[in-house]
Design a protein around this motif. Structure first.
Motif, PDB file in Angstrom:
ATOM      1  N   VAL A  49      47.975 -91.605  47.238  1.00  0.00           N
ATOM      2  CA  VAL A  49      48.843 -92.662  46.728  1.00  0.00           C
ATOM      3  C   VAL A  49      49.035 -92.468  45.233  1.00  0.00           C
ATOM      4  CG1 VAL A  49      46.959 -94.287  46.249  1.00  0.00           C
ATOM      5  CG2 VAL A  49      49.261 -95.164  46.763  1.00  0.00           C
ATOM      6  N   GLY A  50      50.193 -92.911  44.736  1.00  0.00           N
ATOM      7  CA  GLY A  50      50.482 -92.794  43.311  1.00  0.00           C
ATOM      8  C   GLY A  50      51.527 -93.807  42.884  1.00  0.00           C
ATOM      9  N   TYR A  51      51.612 -94.011  41.569  1.00  0.00           N
ATOM     10  CA  TYR A  51      52.592 -94.937  40.979  1.00  0.00           C
ATOM     11  C   TYR A  51      53.591 -94.133  40.184  1.00  0.00           C
ATOM     12  CZ  TYR A  51      54.521 -98.333  37.661  1.00  0.00           C
ATOM     13  OH  TYR A  51      55.362 -99.096  36.887  1.00  0.00           O
ATOM     14  N   GLY A  52      54.891 -94.437  40.364  1.00  0.00           N
ATOM     15  CA  GLY A  52      55.907 -93.665  39.661  1.00  0.00           C
ATOM     16  C   GLY A  52      57.152 -94.467  39.381  1.00  0.00           C
ATOM     17  N   LEU A  53      58.153 -93.777  38.848  1.00  0.00           N
ATOM     18  CA  LEU A  53      59.436 -94.385  38.499  1.00  0.00           C
ATOM     19  C   LEU A  53      60.562 -93.652  39.212  1.00  0.00           C
ATOM     20  CD1 LEU A  53      59.060 -94.904  34.630  1.00  0.00           C
ATOM     21  CD2 LEU A  53      58.928 -96.670  36.410  1.00  0.00           C
ATOM     22  N   VAL A  54      61.502 -94.437  39.738  1.00  0.00           N
ATOM     23  CA  VAL A  54      62.725 -93.887  40.315  1.00  0.00           C
ATOM     24  C   VAL A  54      63.864 -94.214  39.358  1.00  0.00           C
ATOM     25  CG1 VAL A  54      64.400 -94.056  42.203  1.00  0.00           C
ATOM     26  CG2 VAL A  54      61.957 -94.006  42.708  1.00  0.00           C
ATOM     27  N   VAL A  55      64.584 -93.197  38.906  1.00  0.00           N
ATOM     28  CA  VAL A  55      65.658 -93.391  37.936  1.00  0.00           C
ATOM     29  C   VAL A  55      66.995 -93.030  38.574  1.00  0.00           C
ATOM     30  CG1 VAL A  55      64.118 -92.935  35.994  1.00  0.00           C
ATOM     31  CG2 VAL A  55      65.387 -91.043  37.038  1.00  0.00           C
ATOM     32  N   VAL A  96      57.841 -97.819  41.612  1.00  0.00           N
ATOM     33  CA  VAL A  96      57.612 -97.559  43.034  1.00  0.00           C
ATOM     34  C   VAL A  96      56.175 -97.105  43.270  1.00  0.00           C
ATOM     35  CG1 VAL A  96      60.020 -96.954  43.506  1.00  0.00           C
ATOM     36  CG2 VAL A  96      58.410 -95.166  42.797  1.00  0.00           C
ATOM     37  N   MET A  97      55.748 -97.284  44.505  1.00  0.00           N
ATOM     38  CA  MET A  97      54.492 -96.704  44.977  1.00  0.00           C
ATOM     39  C   MET A  97      54.838 -95.549  45.905  1.00  0.00           C
ATOM     40  SD  MET A  97      52.172 -98.355  43.419  1.00  0.00           S
ATOM     41  CE  MET A  97      50.759 -97.619  44.248  1.00  0.00           C
ATOM     42  N   VAL A  98      54.147 -94.453  45.716  1.00  0.00           N
ATOM     43  CA  VAL A  98      54.391 -93.232  46.491  1.00  0.00           C
ATOM     44  C   VAL A  98      53.138 -92.924  47.295  1.00  0.00           C
ATOM     45  CG1 VAL A  98      55.112 -90.823  46.391  1.00  0.00           C
ATOM     46  CG2 VAL A  98      55.862 -92.422  44.606  1.00  0.00           C
ATOM     47  N   HIS A  99      53.302 -92.651  48.578  1.00  0.00           N
ATOM     48  CA  HIS A  99      52.128 -92.307  49.391  1.00  0.00           C
ATOM     49  C   HIS A  99      52.461 -91.171  50.346  1.00  0.00           C
ATOM     50  CE1 HIS A  99      53.630 -94.436  53.028  1.00  0.00           C
ATOM     51  NE2 HIS A  99      54.137 -95.289  52.153  1.00  0.00           N
ATOM     52  N   LEU A 125      66.996 -98.268  46.510  1.00  0.00           N
ATOM     53  CA  LEU A 125      66.630 -96.989  45.895  1.00  0.00           C
ATOM     54  C   LEU A 125      67.662 -95.919  46.203  1.00  0.00           C
ATOM     55  CD1 LEU A 125      62.788 -96.844  46.665  1.00  0.00           C
ATOM     56  CD2 LEU A 125      63.918 -97.553  44.553  1.00  0.00           C
ATOM     57  N   ARG A 126      68.776 -96.310  46.768  1.00  0.00           N
ATOM     58  CA  ARG A 126      69.802 -95.352  47.169  1.00  0.00           C
ATOM     59  C   ARG A 126      70.367 -94.631  45.941  1.00  0.00           C
ATOM     60  NH1 ARG A 126      71.978 -95.082  52.106  1.00  0.00           N
ATOM     61  NH2 ARG A 126      73.914 -93.926  52.376  1.00  0.00           N
ATOM     62  N   GLY A 127      70.389 -93.307  46.012  1.00  0.00           N
ATOM     63  CA  GLY A 127      70.908 -92.501  44.927  1.00  0.00           C
ATOM     64  C   GLY A 127      69.908 -92.223  43.826  1.00  0.00           C
ATOM     65  N   GLY A 128      68.684 -92.710  43.951  1.00  0.00           N
ATOM     66  CA  GLY A 128      67.680 -92.533  42.904  1.00  0.00           C
ATOM     67  C   GLY A 128      66.928 -91.232  43.012  1.00  0.00           C
ATOM     68  N   SER A 129      66.214 -90.911  41.934  1.00  0.00           N
ATOM     69  CA  SER A 129      65.418 -89.689  41.870  1.00  0.00           C
ATOM     70  C   SER A 129      64.032 -90.032  41.353  1.00  0.00           C
ATOM     71  CB  SER A 129      66.081 -88.664  40.950  1.00  0.00           C
ATOM     72  OG  SER A 129      65.304 -87.486  40.870  1.00  0.00           O
ATOM     73  N   LEU A 130      63.012 -89.612  42.073  1.00  0.00           N
ATOM     74  CA  LEU A 130      61.627 -89.876  41.682  1.00  0.00           C
ATOM     75  C   LEU A 130      61.190 -88.893  40.607  1.00  0.00           C
ATOM     76  CD1 LEU A 130      58.895 -91.387  42.285  1.00  0.00           C
ATOM     77  CD2 LEU A 130      58.399 -89.488  43.864  1.00  0.00           C
ATOM     78  N   LEU A 131      60.637 -89.439  39.521  1.00  0.00           N
ATOM     79  CA  LEU A 131      60.105 -88.589  38.458  1.00  0.00           C
ATOM     80  C   LEU A 131      58.694 -88.137  38.799  1.00  0.00           C
ATOM     81  CD1 LEU A 131      61.330 -90.480  35.257  1.00  0.00           C
ATOM     82  CD2 LEU A 131      62.419 -88.581  36.470  1.00  0.00           C
ATOM     83  N   LEU A 132      58.216 -87.155  38.057  1.00  0.00           N
ATOM     84  CA  LEU A 132      56.912 -86.536  38.286  1.00  0.00           C
ATOM     85  C   LEU A 132      55.833 -87.594  38.490  1.00  0.00           C
ATOM     86  CD1 LEU A 132      55.737 -83.610  38.291  1.00  0.00           C
ATOM     87  CD2 LEU A 132      55.002 -84.069  35.956  1.00  0.00           C
ATOM     88  N   THR A 133      55.220 -87.608  39.688  1.00  0.00           N
ATOM     89  CA  THR A 133      54.242 -88.630  40.052  1.00  0.00           C
ATOM     90  C   THR A 133      52.993 -87.969  40.617  1.00  0.00           C
ATOM     91  OG1 THR A 133      56.011 -90.193  40.585  1.00  0.00           O
ATOM     92  CG2 THR A 133      53.822 -90.673  41.446  1.00  0.00           C
ATOM     93  N   PRO A 134      51.838 -88.130  39.981  1.00  0.00           N
ATOM     94  CA  PRO A 134      50.600 -87.598  40.555  1.00  0.00           C
ATOM     95  C   PRO A 134      50.120 -88.460  41.721  1.00  0.00           C
ATOM     96  CG  PRO A 134      50.149 -88.735  38.496  1.00  0.00           C
ATOM     97  CD  PRO A 134      51.632 -88.742  38.659  1.00  0.00           C
ATOM     98  N   LEU A 135      49.670 -87.805  42.769  1.00  0.00           N
ATOM     99  CA  LEU A 135      49.151 -88.501  43.950  1.00  0.00           C
ATOM    100  C   LEU A 135      47.641 -88.286  44.014  1.00  0.00           C
ATOM    101  CD1 LEU A 135      51.860 -87.546  46.616  1.00  0.00           C
ATOM    102  CD2 LEU A 135      51.763 -89.555  45.120  1.00  0.00           C
ATOM    103  N   LYS A 136      46.901 -89.390  44.073  1.00  0.00           N
ATOM    104  CA  LYS A 136      45.442 -89.332  44.029  1.00  0.00           C
ATOM    105  C   LYS A 136      44.829 -89.701  45.377  1.00  0.00           C
ATOM    106  CE  LYS A 136      45.253 -90.606  39.122  1.00  0.00           C
ATOM    107  NZ  LYS A 136      44.680 -91.544  38.134  1.00  0.00           N
ATOM    108  N   GLY A 137      43.624 -89.165  45.594  1.00  0.00           N
ATOM    109  CA  GLY A 137      42.850 -89.519  46.774  1.00  0.00           C
ATOM    110  C   GLY A 137      41.922 -90.679  46.477  1.00  0.00           C
ATOM    111  N   ILE A 138      41.092 -91.030  47.458  1.00  0.00           N
ATOM    112  CA  ILE A 138      40.172 -92.155  47.299  1.00  0.00           C
ATOM    113  C   ILE A 138      39.124 -91.873  46.235  1.00  0.00           C
ATOM    114  CG2 ILE A 138      38.596 -91.340  49.083  1.00  0.00           C
ATOM    115  CD1 ILE A 138      39.607 -95.005  48.394  1.00  0.00           C
ATOM    116  N   ASP A 139      38.876 -90.598  45.936  1.00  0.00           N
ATOM    117  CA  ASP A 139      37.889 -90.240  44.917  1.00  0.00           C
ATOM    118  C   ASP A 139      38.468 -90.229  43.510  1.00  0.00           C
ATOM    119  OD1 ASP A 139      39.527 -88.089  45.210  1.00  0.00           O
ATOM    120  OD2 ASP A 139      37.938 -86.625  45.611  1.00  0.00           O
ATOM    121  N   GLY A 140      39.768 -90.529  43.346  1.00  0.00           N
ATOM    122  CA  GLY A 140      40.388 -90.575  42.032  1.00  0.00           C
ATOM    123  C   GLY A 140      40.937 -89.254  41.551  1.00  0.00           C
TER     124      GLY A 140
END
Length: 374
Positions: A49-55, A96-99, A125-140
């Protein structure tokens, strides 16, 4: 008419072969592969899971305060500092939240699909683009990096008067192959001299039969059932040999144990699923409905001539009570599923009525099954 001795022997041999073919086909009809009923311990996916921005949205962003903070942090990371007091309230950006699910044995550089969903009040979110988003596991730790253009199946439209229409869900979408794996999850697959098979559904009979099938095929004491779920199997220590061994093992066919007698009732939707082993002990059931109908007819009350009365409208009520004649049906000992269905259909019971009948049979001790209401 007499047949020669040779012809009789041929006919007997053909009869034996036919019996064997019938037996093999009947046995194979219920057989299942090990890979369809069990999984290997340690071979599993992991959630990211990760937190990001859609522009790039067309004015359908959220403009929330935490989105503004995220925009400031992103611009700061690129060497752009906004003046104090300036609020980047952009409706073209959404938080957005990414998983995603990291499959077993995923290697660095491989691509996985990601799902993106709005965190604030963004409309689409139609037409949007997700920016670089790190996805982490339960261990961080970061296991994947997501970025890319959104694929959104829903859309919406609205008018200036407040009317609007929405098809599907425009506030979430997917990015096929939208993340690259950056870290490998260590697996205990190649460690030790044993591997453990875990059944998808706990059953002592299935565990016993699976262990017996492995022992009959690969030799005694190769496998042992630990409990109703786990079966331990001796495996080669060499990784290449272990892969070939599991490939052979998971394609073995055997006959799993039959499921226990259960009745699943969904009280919200009226859905009822009755297992094939459900039986009913001797019981008599009747089901009827009492209908009370009250109709009110307006009647004009006209006073007599030269009287001081007034013309009024009164209601003439008519009460009718109707009870449908429903026959009583008798369950004999050991009644099976098809007979239960036929008897209930003869009475004409609706799903809600059938639930009441099943509960009453359970309370009477006549229902030989586990009644599960969800």
């Amino acid at each position: 008419m007499k047949f020669p001795k040779m012809k009789v022997q041929v006919i007997k041999a053909l009869g034996v072969m036919l019996l064997w073919i019938i037996y093999l086909f009947s046995a194979a009809a219920n057989a299942e592969r090990i890979k369809d009923v069990a999984t290997i311990k340690g071979v599993r996916s992991n959630q990211l899971v990760g937190y990001g921005l859609v522009v790039g949205l067309d004015g359908t962003g959220d403009g929330a305060k935490f989105t503004a903070q995220s925009i400031k942090s992103m611009l700061s990371a690129h060497g752009i500092k906004l003046p104090d007091g300036v609020d980047p309230n952009s409706k073209n950006v959404a938080a957005v939240m990414v998983h995603a699910d990291l499959p077993p044995f995923a290697k660095i550089g491989q691509r996985i699909d990601v799902t993106v969903a709005t965190l604030g009040s963004a409309k689409s979110l139609r037409g949007g683009s997700l920016l670089l988003t790190p996805l982490k596991g339960i261990d961080g730790n970061i296991y994947a990096i997501a970025q890319g253009n959104m694929v959104v199946g829903g859309f919406g439209a609205g008018g200036s008067d407040g009317s609007k229409i929405t098809v599907n869900v425009p506030s979430s979408g997917r990015i096929p192959s939208g993340a690259s794996v950056e870290r490998v999850v260590e697996s205990p697959f190649a460690s030790g001299d044993r591997l453990t098979l875990n059944l998808n559904s706990a059953d002592f009979t299935t565990a016993k039969r699976l262990a017996e099938k492995v022992n009959n095929t690969l030799g005694p004491d190769t496998a042992k059932a630990v409990d109703a779920v786990s079966i331990e199997v001796l495996a080669p220590k060499n990784v290449d040999q272990r892969v070939s061994f599991i490939s052979f093992l998971e394609n073995l066919e055997f006959n799993p144990g039959e499921a226990p007698a259960k009745i699943i009732v969904n009280a919200r939707t009226g859905t009822i699923v009755i297992g094939s082993h459900v039986t009913v002990m001797p019981a008599a059931v009747t089901h009827g409905s009492l209908t009370v109908t009250i109709t009110s007819t307006p009647v004009v009350s006209q006073p007599n001539s030269f009287s001081e009365g007034e013309t009024t409208v009164v209601n003439d009520s008519d009460v009718k009570i109707e009870q449908k004649a429903s026959p009583m049906f008798l369950f004999g000992p050991g009644v099976r599923l098809d007979e239960i269905v036929q008897a209930v259909n003869q009475v004409g019971a609706a799903p809600g009525d059938l639930i009441a009948i099943l509960e009453a049979l359970k309370q009477a001790g006549a229902l030989r099954a586990e009644l599960i209401i969800i």
